[in-house]
Design a protein around this motif. Structure first.
Motif, PDB file in Angstrom:
ATOM      1  N   THR A  83      -6.733 -32.510   3.032  1.00  0.00           N
ATOM      2  CA  THR A  83      -5.788 -32.754   4.114  1.00  0.00           C
ATOM      3  C   THR A  83      -4.386 -32.391   3.654  1.00  0.00           C
ATOM      4  O   THR A  83      -3.953 -32.805   2.572  1.00  0.00           O
ATOM      5  CB  THR A  83      -5.820 -34.236   4.540  1.00  0.00           C
ATOM      6  N   SER A  84      -3.687 -31.625   4.475  1.00  0.00           N
ATOM      7  CA  SER A  84      -2.317 -31.233   4.149  1.00  0.00           C
ATOM      8  C   SER A  84      -1.392 -31.555   5.316  1.00  0.00           C
ATOM      9  O   SER A  84      -1.778 -31.451   6.487  1.00  0.00           O
ATOM     10  CB  SER A  84      -2.225 -29.733   3.846  1.00  0.00           C
ATOM     11  N   VAL A  85      -0.181 -31.929   4.978  1.00  0.00           N
ATOM     12  CA  VAL A  85       0.889 -32.120   5.957  1.00  0.00           C
ATOM     13  C   VAL A  85       1.755 -30.873   5.919  1.00  0.00           C
ATOM     14  O   VAL A  85       2.224 -30.465   4.845  1.00  0.00           O
ATOM     15  CB  VAL A  85       1.725 -33.371   5.630  1.00  0.00           C
ATOM     16  N   ILE A  86       1.952 -30.247   7.080  1.00  0.00           N
ATOM     17  CA  ILE A  86       2.736 -29.015   7.152  1.00  0.00           C
ATOM     18  C   ILE A  86       3.934 -29.246   8.061  1.00  0.00           C
ATOM     19  O   ILE A  86       3.783 -29.619   9.231  1.00  0.00           O
ATOM     20  CB  ILE A  86       1.900 -27.824   7.672  1.00  0.00           C
ATOM     21  N   VAL A 115      -0.790 -32.044  10.771  1.00  0.00           N
ATOM     22  CA  VAL A 115      -1.701 -32.483   9.715  1.00  0.00           C
ATOM     23  C   VAL A 115      -2.987 -31.685   9.887  1.00  0.00           C
ATOM     24  O   VAL A 115      -3.611 -31.722  10.953  1.00  0.00           O
ATOM     25  CB  VAL A 115      -1.999 -33.992   9.794  1.00  0.00           C
ATOM     26  N   LYS A 116      -3.345 -30.953   8.844  1.00  0.00           N
ATOM     27  CA  LYS A 116      -4.552 -30.128   8.887  1.00  0.00           C
ATOM     28  C   LYS A 116      -5.546 -30.641   7.852  1.00  0.00           C
ATOM     29  O   LYS A 116      -5.196 -30.820   6.685  1.00  0.00           O
ATOM     30  CB  LYS A 116      -4.222 -28.658   8.583  1.00  0.00           C
ATOM     31  N   ALA A 135     -17.857 -24.853   8.014  1.00  0.00           N
ATOM     32  CA  ALA A 135     -16.474 -25.018   7.566  1.00  0.00           C
ATOM     33  C   ALA A 135     -15.592 -25.081   8.800  1.00  0.00           C
ATOM     34  O   ALA A 135     -15.756 -24.287   9.740  1.00  0.00           O
ATOM     35  CB  ALA A 135     -16.042 -23.866   6.662  1.00  0.00           C
ATOM     36  N   GLU A 136     -14.662 -26.028   8.825  1.00  0.00           N
ATOM     37  CA  GLU A 136     -13.835 -26.217  10.016  1.00  0.00           C
ATOM     38  C   GLU A 136     -12.496 -26.821   9.614  1.00  0.00           C
ATOM     39  O   GLU A 136     -12.421 -27.674   8.730  1.00  0.00           O
ATOM     40  CB  GLU A 136     -14.556 -27.153  10.994  1.00  0.00           C
ATOM     41  N   THR A 137     -11.449 -26.350  10.269  1.00  0.00           N
ATOM     42  CA  THR A 137     -10.121 -26.926  10.081  1.00  0.00           C
ATOM     43  C   THR A 137      -9.680 -27.582  11.384  1.00  0.00           C
ATOM     44  O   THR A 137      -9.730 -26.955  12.445  1.00  0.00           O
ATOM     45  CB  THR A 137      -9.096 -25.856   9.676  1.00  0.00           C
ATOM     46  N   VAL A 138      -9.278 -28.831  11.297  1.00  0.00           N
ATOM     47  CA  VAL A 138      -8.839 -29.598  12.462  1.00  0.00           C
ATOM     48  C   VAL A 138      -7.347 -29.881  12.309  1.00  0.00           C
ATOM     49  O   VAL A 138      -6.890 -30.296  11.239  1.00  0.00           O
ATOM     50  CB  VAL A 138      -9.629 -30.917  12.591  1.00  0.00           C
ATOM     51  N   THR A 139      -6.595 -29.646  13.387  1.00  0.00           N
ATOM     52  CA  THR A 139      -5.140 -29.819  13.358  1.00  0.00           C
ATOM     53  C   THR A 139      -4.709 -30.916  14.322  1.00  0.00           C
ATOM     54  O   THR A 139      -5.155 -30.956  15.472  1.00  0.00           O
ATOM     55  CB  THR A 139      -4.431 -28.510  13.743  1.00  0.00           C
ATOM     56  N   GLU A 182      -0.894 -36.158  18.726  1.00  0.00           N
ATOM     57  CA  GLU A 182      -1.622 -35.265  19.625  1.00  0.00           C
ATOM     58  C   GLU A 182      -2.827 -34.715  18.872  1.00  0.00           C
ATOM     59  O   GLU A 182      -2.688 -33.854  18.010  1.00  0.00           O
ATOM     60  CB  GLU A 182      -0.713 -34.117  20.074  1.00  0.00           C
ATOM     61  N   GLY A 183      -4.006 -35.248  19.207  1.00  0.00           N
ATOM     62  CA  GLY A 183      -5.221 -34.822  18.526  1.00  0.00           C
ATOM     63  C   GLY A 183      -5.892 -35.982  17.822  1.00  0.00           C
ATOM     64  O   GLY A 183      -5.704 -37.150  18.169  1.00  0.00           O
ATOM     65  N   SER A 184      -6.691 -35.659  16.831  1.00  0.00           N
ATOM     66  CA  SER A 184      -7.530 -36.637  16.147  1.00  0.00           C
ATOM     67  C   SER A 184      -6.718 -37.550  15.233  1.00  0.00           C
ATOM     68  O   SER A 184      -6.043 -37.083  14.313  1.00  0.00           O
ATOM     69  CB  SER A 184      -8.593 -35.907  15.319  1.00  0.00           C
TER      70      SER A 184
END
Length: 206
Positions: A83-86, A115-116, A135-139, A182-184
């Motif tokens: 998990t990364s904060v951008i 947050v990804k 493999a999946e990236t959630v933002t 906004e999102g998960s």
């Protein structure tokens, strides 16, 4: 989703030392065992967030496979994530000090960041080695309210965010800093629960 701790085909090996990820799997009633990979999570100069996340989860996967004993290498599913904060194109990792945490929280105040979390699922087996199958990236977009300098200093000094990307914990007192998500939500905590369950269910279907 038919997952049983006695079923070696669907046994989950969580490749993470994060207590938040363990709590999410426990809440989802997914049985798992934990193995902790040792990976250098430094960001390469000029590295894009998506490239960084993919590189780190694949490094974690390789490290986990090396840790498994003969019994664990029977057919199972390995789950790794990062998990990364951008914020404004910059990857914010874990703060190196309270002063570093202050700088991060101050930069996020009154603004929106992303947050990804990239998660990867792979089969493991003695013959096939380790084979990724999802493999999946959630933002998720997170907005902080405006903060006074006193609030910034007090939160950083609490120590809550010192071991977390972006220097805050949305599941703790850090929730008081957040005005909108906004999102998960679970994605911000460290693992997107909905997307993970969908991926596992898709695998479990005949």
């Amino acid at each position: 989703m038919s997952i049983s701790p006695n079923d070696p085909v669907t046994r989950i090996i969580l490749g993470s030392g994060s207590p938040r990820r363990r709590e999410i799997l426990e809440a989802l009633r997914i049985p798992f065992i934990v193995r902790i990979p040792q990976v250098d999570e430094s960001v390469n100069e000029g590295e894009e967030p998506e490239v960084y996340l993919d590189r780190i989860v694949r490094a974690k996967l390789a490290a986990i496979h090396a840790l498994l004993d003969e019994g664990e290498r029977q057919r199972a599913i390995v789950l790794v994530a990062d998990t990364s904060v951008i914020h404004r194109g910059e990857i914010l990792g874990k703060p190196a000090s309270v002063e570093d945490a202050e700088d991060m929280v101050r930069s996020l105040a009154g603004d929106t960041h992303e947050v990804k979390t990239r998660f990867l699922l792979a089969f493991t087996g003695e013959d096939a080695g380790i084979v990724p199958f999802h493999a999946e990236t959630v933002t998720t977009r997170v907005t902080f309210r405006a903060l006074s300098e006193e609030e910034v200093r007090d939160y950083a000094a609490s120590g809550e965010g010192l071991d977390k990307a972006g220097a805050y914990a949305v599941q703790g007192f850090g929730a008081s800093l957040v005005s909108r998500i906004e999102g998960s939500y679970s994605n911000v905590v460290g693992l997107p629960a909905c997307e993970l369950v969908v991926a596992l269910r898709r695998h479990a279907q005949p």
